[in-house]
Design a protein around this motif. Structure first.
Motif, PDB file in Angstrom:
ATOM      1  N   SER A  72       0.964  -1.035   0.080  1.00 28.89           N
ATOM      2  CA  SER A  72       0.495   0.159   0.091  1.00 28.89           C
ATOM      3  C   SER A  72       1.017   1.482   0.085  1.00 28.89           C
ATOM      4  N   THR A  73       1.220   1.639  -1.022  1.00 29.36           N
ATOM      5  CA  THR A  73       2.139   3.128  -1.004  1.00 29.36           C
ATOM      6  C   THR A  73       1.376   3.937  -0.882  1.00 29.36           C
ATOM      7  N   PRO A  74      -0.026   4.439  -0.915  1.00 25.22           N
ATOM      8  CA  PRO A  74      -0.737   5.353  -0.090  1.00 25.22           C
ATOM      9  C   PRO A  74      -0.267   4.843   1.421  1.00 25.22           C
ATOM     10  N   GLY A  75      -0.868   3.886   2.162  1.00 21.66           N
ATOM     11  CA  GLY A  75      -0.961   3.276   2.778  1.00 21.66           C
ATOM     12  C   GLY A  75       0.815   3.688   3.540  1.00 21.66           C
ATOM     13  N   ALA A  76       1.657   3.930   3.126  1.00 22.60           N
ATOM     14  CA  ALA A  76       3.596   4.218   3.186  1.00 22.60           C
ATOM     15  C   ALA A  76       3.617   6.335   2.882  1.00 22.60           C
ATOM     16  N   ALA A  77       2.322   6.458   2.913  1.00 27.78           N
ATOM     17  CA  ALA A  77       2.793   7.666   3.052  1.00 27.78           C
ATOM     18  C   ALA A  77       1.455   8.351   4.143  1.00 27.78           C
ATOM     19  N   LEU A  78       0.493   7.993   4.433  1.00 28.86           N
ATOM     20  CA  LEU A  78      -0.145   7.836   5.477  1.00 28.86           C
ATOM     21  C   LEU A  78       1.906   7.897   6.598  1.00 28.86           C
ATOM     22  N   LEU A  79       2.112   6.830   6.984  1.00 23.26           N
ATOM     23  CA  LEU A  79       2.630   6.947   8.240  1.00 23.26           C
ATOM     24  C   LEU A  79       3.570   7.832   7.835  1.00 23.26           C
ATOM     25  N   LEU A  80       4.492   8.324   6.579  1.00 25.49           N
ATOM     26  CA  LEU A  80       5.206   8.987   6.995  1.00 25.49           C
ATOM     27  C   LEU A  80       5.041  10.706   7.222  1.00 25.49           C
ATOM     28  N   SER A  81       3.215  10.969   7.227  1.00 25.61           N
ATOM     29  CA  SER A  81       2.625  12.056   6.741  1.00 25.61           C
ATOM     30  C   SER A  81       2.465  12.047   8.575  1.00 25.61           C
ATOM     31  N   THR A  82       2.013  10.286   9.346  1.00 22.33           N
ATOM     32  CA  THR A  82       1.415  10.839  10.891  1.00 22.33           C
ATOM     33  C   THR A  82       3.030  10.952  11.756  1.00 22.33           C
ATOM     34  N   GLY A  83       4.003   9.993  11.824  1.00 22.21           N
ATOM     35  CA  GLY A  83       4.912  10.119  12.150  1.00 22.21           C
ATOM     36  C   GLY A  83       5.144   9.153  13.325  1.00 22.21           C
ATOM     37  N   PRO A  84       6.093   9.619  14.030  1.00 17.71           N
ATOM     38  CA  PRO A  84       5.780   9.109  15.693  1.00 17.71           C
ATOM     39  C   PRO A  84       4.594   8.910  16.382  1.00 17.71           C
ATOM     40  N   VAL A  85       3.808   7.444  16.899  1.00 15.84           N
ATOM     41  CA  VAL A  85       2.486   7.874  17.257  1.00 15.84           C
ATOM     42  C   VAL A  85       3.045   7.213  18.990  1.00 15.84           C
ATOM     43  N   ASP A  86       2.338   6.859  20.402  1.00 17.19           N
ATOM     44  CA  ASP A  86       2.116   6.836  21.516  1.00 17.19           C
ATOM     45  C   ASP A  86       2.598   5.463  21.553  1.00 17.19           C
ATOM     46  N   GLY A  87       3.620   4.658  21.895  1.00 15.14           N
ATOM     47  CA  GLY A  87       4.064   3.284  21.640  1.00 15.14           C
ATOM     48  C   GLY A  87       5.104   3.699  20.760  1.00 15.14           C
ATOM     49  N   GLY A  88       5.565   3.734  20.171  1.00 10.72           N
ATOM     50  CA  GLY A  88       6.692   4.378  19.757  1.00 10.72           C
ATOM     51  C   GLY A  88       6.640   3.076  18.333  1.00 10.72           C
ATOM     52  N   TYR A  89       7.837   2.279  17.699  1.00 11.14           N
ATOM     53  CA  TYR A  89       7.628   1.848  16.982  1.00 11.14           C
ATOM     54  C   TYR A  89       6.657   0.255  17.754  1.00 11.14           C
ATOM     55  N   ALA A  90       6.542  -0.390  17.930  1.00  5.18           N
ATOM     56  CA  ALA A  90       5.750  -1.470  18.180  1.00  5.18           C
ATOM     57  C   ALA A  90       4.455  -1.487  18.278  1.00  5.18           C
ATOM     58  N   ALA A  91       4.569  -0.253  18.611  1.00  5.99           N
ATOM     59  CA  ALA A  91       2.500   0.439  18.018  1.00  5.99           C
ATOM     60  C   ALA A  91       2.143   0.723  17.284  1.00  5.99           C
ATOM     61  N   ALA A  92       3.380   0.934  16.674  1.00  9.80           N
ATOM     62  CA  ALA A  92       3.096   1.207  14.720  1.00  9.80           C
ATOM     63  C   ALA A  92       2.822  -0.609  14.299  1.00  9.80           C
ATOM     64  N   ILE A  93       3.494  -1.602  14.230  1.00  5.16           N
ATOM     65  CA  ILE A  93       3.462  -2.950  15.146  1.00  5.16           C
ATOM     66  C   ILE A  93       2.225  -3.731  14.779  1.00  5.16           C
ATOM     67  N   GLY A  94       1.424  -3.307  15.789  1.00  3.76           N
ATOM     68  CA  GLY A  94       0.559  -3.689  16.444  1.00  3.76           C
ATOM     69  C   GLY A  94      -0.702  -2.568  16.194  1.00  3.76           C
ATOM     70  N   ALA A  95      -0.576  -1.598  15.044  1.00  2.45           N
ATOM     71  CA  ALA A  95      -1.817  -1.283  13.829  1.00  2.45           C
ATOM     72  C   ALA A  95      -1.022  -2.413  13.060  1.00  2.45           C
ATOM     73  N   PHE A  96      -0.108  -2.224  12.705  1.00  2.00           N
ATOM     74  CA  PHE A  96      -0.102  -3.071  11.090  1.00  2.00           C
ATOM     75  C   PHE A  96      -0.988  -4.255  11.236  1.00  2.00           C
ATOM     76  N   LEU A  97      -0.502  -4.862  12.089  1.00  2.00           N
ATOM     77  CA  LEU A  97      -1.412  -5.889  12.921  1.00  2.00           C
ATOM     78  C   LEU A  97      -2.752  -6.570  12.265  1.00  2.00           C
ATOM     79  N   VAL A  98      -3.194  -5.402  13.289  1.00  2.00           N
ATOM     80  CA  VAL A  98      -4.762  -4.790  13.279  1.00  2.00           C
ATOM     81  C   VAL A  98      -5.372  -4.459  11.898  1.00  2.00           C
ATOM     82  N   CYS A  99      -4.679  -3.810  11.414  1.00  2.00           N
ATOM     83  CA  CYS A  99      -5.165  -3.402   9.809  1.00  2.00           C
ATOM     84  C   CYS A  99      -5.519  -4.325   8.788  1.00  2.00           C
ATOM     85  N   GLY A 100      -3.924  -5.927   9.081  1.00  2.00           N
ATOM     86  CA  GLY A 100      -4.601  -6.517   8.604  1.00  2.00           C
ATOM     87  C   GLY A 100      -5.461  -7.886   8.996  1.00  2.00           C
ATOM     88  N   LEU A 101      -5.483  -7.849  10.206  1.00  2.00           N
ATOM     89  CA  LEU A 101      -6.632  -8.332  10.477  1.00  2.00           C
ATOM     90  C   LEU A 101      -8.168  -7.790  10.428  1.00  2.00           C
TER      91      LEU A 101
END
Length: 394
Positions: A72-101
């Motif tokens: 998902s190229t637009p999804g990668a652009a979304l990450l770039l515009s969003t930047g760091p979130v509470d919980g850091g990279y591990a929280a981003a991984i959790g979000a990727f997993l939830v998106c897949g589910l």
């Protein structure tokens, strides 16, 4: 005869190379923006390549159709515009997993897909345009900051866009590589590992990441990739079962998340390279092109470490410039979808999303969607109320 046999194979290789080269810089920039280090970003790129390749192979062989997956190229652009979130990279991984589910659940329950399709197209397009705007401004910033490197890249991109559009972004990337090599020869002390990197991560789950990354990533991937991807296949006469496709790409997304992959989906633009008549005159043989594309994507993933090394050598603004050039077409399409009818709610969505502001640790994409949706409901409520009053008075 030999040319006929090789034709879909060549088309598949071209599909993979163009898909990889045209947007891997967006992926790496997005992963770095949400907290990944260089090894984690390389692992994420490898995970995406393998997930895309395996998914494409499975769907192509099972259905004998040119079904091509992509990240998902637009999804990668979304990450770039969003930047760091509470919980850091591990929280981003959790979000990727939830998106897949969530994508898998949508495949199991078609009503959810129909609900997403009911999101007004102007609002969906405006949210995507707001996400892409900042990145698409990067070529201008690059000209101001590193003109000797950026101007040749842009000129080559423009010329190829005019005469060989499919190769415009790969050509710009090649020009950037030359510029980086020429400029950075004075840095022999810089070392890197070009071997494939696998860096598993333990996901964490935070409310901010769920709302700020998982939800908009899911919506962007569905609205701007999976739905158009099915439309492209239908245009060429192929109608694979959408639910099974979503289950497969959702499973690939969830599996890749543990290694840093953000999301995979049906290819939209590059799908035409494998599904169109250029791949083979016989529609029943075009699945060989997508099969070859899947195999080629896995092979390209082995170069993820080298791709990260290239990014580390370059000025960040130059890499963002190449990514911005790759997304200009998507920006134009999303702006057209958003404002063709002059919908004010699309303007609200675009302005809030493009602002880049965050509240309570949640990025602007969510707030743009919320603000635009609320304004849309308000406008529709007023129109409905007036219509009701007129009917009663009659």
């Amino acid at each position: 005869m030999e040319r006929t046999i090789l034709r879909p194979v060549i088309a598949g290789i071209v599909t993979a190379v163009v898909g990889f080269a045209s947007s891997f810089t967006v992926v790496l920039a997005g992963l770095r923006a949400v907290g990944a280090d260089s090894r984690q970003a390389a692992s994420g790129l490898l995970a995406l390549c393998v997930a895309v390749g395996v998914t494409t192979i499975v769907l192509s062989v099972r259905h004998r159709m040119p079904i091509t997956a992509a990240w998902s190229t637009p999804g990668a652009a979304l990450l770039l515009s969003t930047g760091p979130v509470d919980g850091g990279y591990a929280a981003a991984i959790g979000a990727f997993l939830v998106c897949g589910l969530a994508i898998m659940v949508t495949g199991l329950f078609p009503a959810l897909g129909r609900l997403i399709a009911r999101i007004p197209q102007p609002i969906a397009g405006a949210m995507l345009a707001g996400i892409l705007l900042k990145l698409c401004l990067a070529p201008v910033a690059a000209v101001a900051q590193v003109p000797l490197m950026a101007i040749p890249v842009i000129v080559i991109w423009a010329l190829l866009y005019r005469f060989a559009r499919m190769w415009a972004v790969p050509g710009a990337l090649a020009a950037a590589v030359v510029a980086i090599v020429v400029t950075e020869l004075s840095m022999p002390s810089l070392t890197f590992d070009a071997a494939p990197v696998v860096a598993p991560a333990v996901p964490a789950f935070t409310g901010a990441a769920m709302v700020g990354i998982a939800l908009p990533l899911f919506l962007v991937t569905m609205a701007s990739q999976n739905v158009p991807g099915m439309a492209v296949l239908s245009g060429y006469g192929y109608r694979p079962p959408f639910g099974e496709v979503l289950l497969t790409t959702g499973a690939g997304t969830a599996a890749g998340a543990f290694l840093g992959g953000h999301a995979i989906n049906l290819a939209a633009i590059s799908a035409a390279l494998a599904a169109g008549p250029d791949a083979h005159e016989d529609p029943a043989r075009r699945w060989v092109a997508s099969l070859t594309s899947g195999i080629s994507m896995v092979v390209l993933g082995l170069g993820s470490g080298l791709a990260v090394a290239l990014v580390l050598l370059a000025p960040p603004v130059l890499i963002e410039a190449v990514a911005g050039l790759a997304l200009l077409g998507a920006l134009a399409a999303s702006i057209t979808a958003a404002f063709r009818a002059g919908v004010e709610s699309a303007a609200v969505t675009f302005v809030v999303t493009a602002s880049g502001v965050s509240f309570f640790g949640v990025g602007s994409a969510f707030w743009g969607l919320l603000a635009g949706g609320a304004f849309h409901l308000l406008m529709n409520y007023k129109d409905s109320f007036r219509s009701t009053r007129v009917t009663e008075s009659a």
